[in-house]
Design a protein around this motif. Structure first.
Motif, PDB file in Angstrom:
ATOM      1  N   UNK A 244      -6.243  -6.637  -3.888  1.00 35.40           N
ATOM      2  CA  UNK A 244      -4.944  -6.840  -4.518  1.00 35.40           C
ATOM      3  C   UNK A 244      -3.791  -6.849  -3.522  1.00 35.40           C
ATOM      4  N   UNK A 245      -3.984  -6.267  -2.355  1.00 40.25           N
ATOM      5  CA  UNK A 245      -2.869  -6.207  -1.399  1.00 40.25           C
ATOM      6  C   UNK A 245      -3.038  -7.112  -0.200  1.00 40.25           C
ATOM      7  N   UNK A 246      -4.189  -7.727  -0.025  1.00 41.24           N
ATOM      8  CA  UNK A 246      -4.393  -8.573   1.143  1.00 41.24           C
ATOM      9  C   UNK A 246      -3.508  -9.813   1.049  1.00 41.24           C
ATOM     10  N   UNK A 247      -2.926 -10.178   2.162  1.00 37.94           N
ATOM     11  CA  UNK A 247      -2.124 -11.396   2.230  1.00 37.94           C
ATOM     12  C   UNK A 247      -3.075 -12.544   2.535  1.00 37.94           C
ATOM     13  N   UNK A 248      -3.437 -13.274   1.509  1.00 37.53           N
ATOM     14  CA  UNK A 248      -4.432 -14.333   1.660  1.00 37.53           C
ATOM     15  C   UNK A 248      -3.837 -15.537   2.390  1.00 37.53           C
ATOM     16  N   UNK A 249      -4.561 -16.037   3.391  1.00 43.12           N
ATOM     17  CA  UNK A 249      -4.088 -17.255   4.056  1.00 43.12           C
ATOM     18  C   UNK A 249      -4.258 -18.451   3.141  1.00 43.12           C
TER      19      UNK A 249
ATOM     20  N   UNK B 210       0.828  -1.211   0.000  1.00 42.99           N
ATOM     21  CA  UNK B 210       0.000   0.000   0.000  1.00 42.99           C
ATOM     22  C   UNK B 210       0.860   1.258   0.000  1.00 42.99           C
ATOM     23  N   UNK B 211       1.984   1.239   0.711  1.00 37.30           N
ATOM     24  CA  UNK B 211       2.838   2.429   0.773  1.00 37.30           C
ATOM     25  C   UNK B 211       3.874   2.463  -0.341  1.00 37.30           C
ATOM     26  N   UNK B 212       3.972   1.418  -1.121  1.00 37.04           N
ATOM     27  CA  UNK B 212       4.949   1.381  -2.193  1.00 37.04           C
ATOM     28  C   UNK B 212       4.299   1.383  -3.559  1.00 37.04           C
TER      29      UNK B 212
END
Length: 88
Positions: A75-80, A17-19
């Protein structure tokens, strides 16, 4: 979480998100600020020449901000990992 020492899933999301997605994040914030605060405040002042146009613009900005928020989330969520998968 972007300053955590370990590379956790939340840190990965924060770094994305910050990059890579920072321009979209900024556009989203501007849309929300204008559509949710700026234009409604302008509507409360009774000298707005075209209130219907201002209301439509506020709605469009809020809708754009929400769609960008959904895009950023998915698009940025780290999916388990999926349950029931093969052990690695």
């Amino acid at each position: 979480h972007s300053t955590d020492l370990e590379l956790t899933p939340l840190k990965k999301t924060a770094l994305l998100i910050t990059g890579k997605f920072q321009p979209l994040t900024m556009i989203r914030l501007v849309c929300v600020m204008l559509g949710g605060l700026g234009l409604p405040l302008l509507l409360t002042m009774h000298f707005t020449p075209m209130p219907r146009l201002v209301a439509i613009a506020a709605f469009a900005l809020l809708l754009t901000g929400e769609l960008l928020e959904r895009f950023l989330f998915f698009t940025t969520v780290a999916a388990p990992k999926m349950p029931g998968g093969l052990p690695t």
